[in-house]
Write an enzyme that holds these catalytic residues in place. Structure first.
Site, short mmCIF file in Angstrom:
data_model
loop_
_atom_site.label_atom_id
_atom_site.label_comp_id
_atom_site.label_asym_id
_atom_site.label_seq_id
_atom_site.Cartn_x
_atom_site.Cartn_y
_atom_site.Cartn_z
N VAL A 35 0.77 -1.01 -0.09
CA VAL A 35 -0.01 -0.24 -0.01
C VAL A 35 0.92 1.39 0.10
O VAL A 35 0.71 2.21 -0.81
CB VAL A 35 -0.85 -0.09 1.26
N LEU A 84 -4.69 3.71 6.93
CA LEU A 84 -5.34 2.85 6.15
C LEU A 84 -4.92 1.36 6.35
O LEU A 84 -3.80 0.94 6.00
CB LEU A 84 -5.00 3.33 4.82
N ALA A 85 -5.94 0.78 7.25
CA ALA A 85 -5.58 -0.59 7.52
C ALA A 85 -5.75 -1.53 6.50
O ALA A 85 -6.73 -1.56 5.59
CB ALA A 85 -6.77 -0.92 8.53
N HIS A 86 -4.78 -2.47 6.19
CA HIS A 86 -4.63 -3.36 5.09
C HIS A 86 -3.81 -4.55 5.45
O HIS A 86 -3.10 -4.52 6.35
CB HIS A 86 -4.28 -2.71 3.73
N ALA A 87 -3.88 -5.58 4.64
CA ALA A 87 -2.90 -6.83 4.73
C ALA A 87 -2.78 -7.41 3.24
O ALA A 87 -3.16 -6.74 2.32
CB ALA A 87 -3.52 -8.00 5.41
#
Length: 693
Positions: free
Chosen positions: A296, A610-613
């Protein structure tokens, strides 16, 4: 024979095709006249040895034609000449550092004085410079009685130093050249890192990663691996276990490569070493979404970089966004870790890139502080030059589709007719758009016109725009003056497009078909795209990807959430996507674990996260949710805490979410909008501010 002459002879012997004088001059950084003198010296030497001479092939360049036996004779002569040559200071420094770091024997300075045939004071000065150099890596070099020279510092810092010193000395080692055809610096390196070891590592690369590619990723990966092997064989090991948790992100080819290397060289009981080398090599490889936790951040940076360079250079790189963004994204994903762990690439083309693409290089360089702040380290000029390569490739493609022009004004006191003549000649000969012909009394009007350059028949002072004084009639000598003037001010060039971007037409046509007939199938979509392509109409497929308003449903918006801590906040913002099966619970745990492992990297802007994996961690489809926070939450990011708004992104490929990322880039730069979003109490107001500003 001088070292420069010997290097030129070596270059000519190994060249399969003629080399132009221009190419030789650039390679050796000599004028054409000096280059001809060097070739004469080479021919004098060849004549003494009764060998064929270098000759010029019309329209092709310089060529030395030797049979196999004659080539062998030259190599023997060059090798003997190197053995008798006194090393220069930079070569002695390289030898001293590598000897101290990699030699199995004890290194004493008085032995080196004899070997180099120099005085004690000369070697003392070499050591002073070495100590200053190594200080930047956090390493000390000590002279211990009966032990000789030793390095004092962390093992990972010493390996990074060796890697950096080797790369700076010769760029990238050419693994295809024969040992006897190497430069003096390469020969020094191969004295401590055996060529047969490098060849074995390269062979393993063939079997585990790729037998066909030959690029700087491969060279750097093989180089670093060979350095680690040399240190390990000298019983210098990585002791820390901090690398162990990172091996969960190692790609299978890299893991297989390291395992095969360890088996081949008989390394056992080296788990720390395995984890360390695997992680570092992963940073040297091109990254994709499935292997990089920075995906990201890399995409945000690539979007920001394209926008920044386009603004600085006025070159419409966004027209080549699809290929440019993908290339930059994959490069930056690895680059971020390379900078953090001090294993930046050497770029042998750096000087040529800076010279030939200076405008783009300066624009990329002005973006460097953003990367530096993110990584906590300074990006090197070599790495900046690699980023420029991506832009220069797009520029070459753009140059096939656009022409450039300049916008100017003409100042003439010889009468309107003479001024018009100069104006028309400029338009005809140099693609210059002249907006007005003015007299010297009308100079004040220039500030009201959208012009970049001024052409005048009389000297003028205190003008804020570039000025060239010309005769009213353009003669042959004036043409050169104008060409040079335009070249000096090429940053003012404007773009005149020669192609049609039909993206919006394509999109509108799809909407009509969808409305009248029904949803357009993938096959129909691709067939229609091919029709546009055949008619030479450009369609940017990425601009057809969903916008933020297309995927952010009302039920995906949470206002004034109450969270105990950042882990709780990630759980809260994830729930709408869990509920509609956009993501799995495994994806949520992966987001939390990543922050635990790598720190608050998901805090991407002031009060914004911005939370993401990674997609493979449980992303089922493209989705987005967002939550504002009643009591702001700290993630540990000193620059941007506390977080007031958090998005949760689920992405399944590299580009379907690109328009969402573009919007988030805009939001990062708009703190006022972030403040307004944080204060709203209804979903309707939130969407109105978010989508319409």
């Amino acid at each position: 024979m001088k070292d420069r002459t010997a290097r030129l002879l070596s270059e000519l012997v190994s060249a399969e095709f003629p080399i132009s004088m221009k190419a030789l001059s650039e390679q050796f950084q000599l004028s054409a006249r000096t280059m001809r003198n060097e070739i004469n010296e080479v021919n004098d030497y060849l004549q003494q040895q009764k060998l064929p001479l270098v000759h010029s092939l019309r329209g092709k360049g310089m060529k030395l034609e030797l049979n196999r036996k004659e080539k062998e004779q030259v190599y023997v002569l060059l090798d003997a000449d190197k053995k008798n040559e006194v090393l220069r200071r930079e070569e002695r420094i390289l030898d001293l550092i590598l000897a101290t770091a990699l030699s199995k024997n004890k290194i004493f300075l008085f032995h080196k004085e004899e070997e180099y045939q120099v005085s004690k004071s000369t070697v003392d000065e070499d050591m002073r410079r070495i100590r200053d150099l190594l200080k930047g890596y956090g390493i000390r070099v000590l002279s211990v009685p009966k032990e000789g020279l030793i390095l004092e510092g962390k093992e990972k810092s010493i390996r990074t130093m060796i890697y950096s010193i080797v790369n700076k000395a010769i760029g990238s080692i050419s693994l295809t050249e024969q040992y006897k055809n190497q430069s003096i610096k390469q020969k020094i390196i191969f004295d401590y890192i055996p060529i047969n070891m490098i060849s074995e590592v390269d062979r393993i690369y063939d079997s585990c990663i790729s037998a066909s590619e030959d690029n700087y990723y491969r060279k750097n990966l093989v180089n670093f691996t060979s350095i680690c092997i040399s240190r390990f064989l000298n019983k210098k090991k990585i002791e820390t276990r901090t690398w162990l948790k990172r091996n969960i992100y190692i790609s299978e080819p890299i893991e297989n490569f390291v395992e095969t290397v360890f088996n081949h060289f008989g390394f056992t009981d080296a788990l720390n070493e395995f984890s360390y080398l695997s992680f570092i090599l992963e940073t040297l490889n091109q990254q994709d979404m499935n292997t990089s936790i920075d995906w990201v951040q890399a995409q945000l940076l690539s979007i920001q970089l394209i926008q920044h360079v386009e603004k600085q250079t006025h070159i419409p790189f966004s027209r080549k966004e699809e290929a440019l963004q993908e290339g930059l994204y994959q490069h930056i994903a690895g680059l971020l870790n390379r900078i953090r762990y001090d294993v930046q690439f050497a770029n042998p083309l750096k000087e040529n890139i800076q010279k030939n693409y200076d405008v783009i290089y300066r624009a990329v360089q002005s973006f460097a502080p953003i990367i530096n702040q993110l990584t906590g380290k300074k990006i090197s000029q070599d790495e900046l030059s690699f980023l420029v390569i991506h832009f220069s490739t797009s520029l070459s493609e753009l140059n096939q589709e656009v022409t450039y022009y300049y916008r100017a004004v003409v100042i003439c006191n010889h009468g309107m007719a003479t001024g018009k003549l100069l104006s028309e000649n400029l338009k005809e000969l140099f693609n210059i758009e002249v907006l007005a012909v003015l007299s010297s009394r009308e100079i004040g009007l220039i500030g009201k016109l959208d012009v970049d350059l001024i052409f005048s028949t009389l000297p003028l002072r205190e003008l804020k725009k570039p000025l060239l004084v010309l005769e009213p009639i353009i003669k042959e000598d004036s043409k050169k003056l104008i060409r040079d003037f335009l070249q000096q001010n090429k940053e003012y060039r404007r773009i005149n497009s020669n192609y049609q971007d039909m993206t919006h037409v394509f999109h509108s046509l799809l909407q009509v078909v969808d409305k009248q007939i029904g949803k357009v199938s993938k096959e129909a979509y691709e067939e229609l795209a091919d029709v546009f392509k055949e008619k030479q109409f450009s369609v940017n497929k990425r601009e057809l990807q969903p916008m933020i308003q297309d995927i952010l449903e009302d039920e995906h918006i949470i206002l004034q959430a109450e969270a105990n801590d950042w882990q709780d906040l990630i759980q809260i913002v994830s729930q709408p996507l869990i509920k509609d099966e956009t993501i799995t619970q495994q994806y949520v745990q992966a987001m939390i674990q990543s922050v635990n492992d790598f720190g608050p990297y998901i805090v991407i802007g002031k009060h914004l996260a911005l939370a993401h994996a990674r997609p493979e961690d449980g992303a089922n489809k493209l989705g987005l949710s967002v939550a504002t926070v009643k009591d702001p939450v700290r993630f540990g990011n000193t620059e941007n805490d506390p977080v007031k708004i958090i998005f949760c992104l689920s992405a399944v490929d590299s580009f379907s979410h690109l328009n969402i990322m573009k919007y988030l880039v805009q939001l990062i730069n708009d703190e006022e909008k972030t403040k307004q979003l944080d204060e709203v109490t209804t979903i309707e107001d939130f969407k109105k501010i978010l989508l319409n500003g």
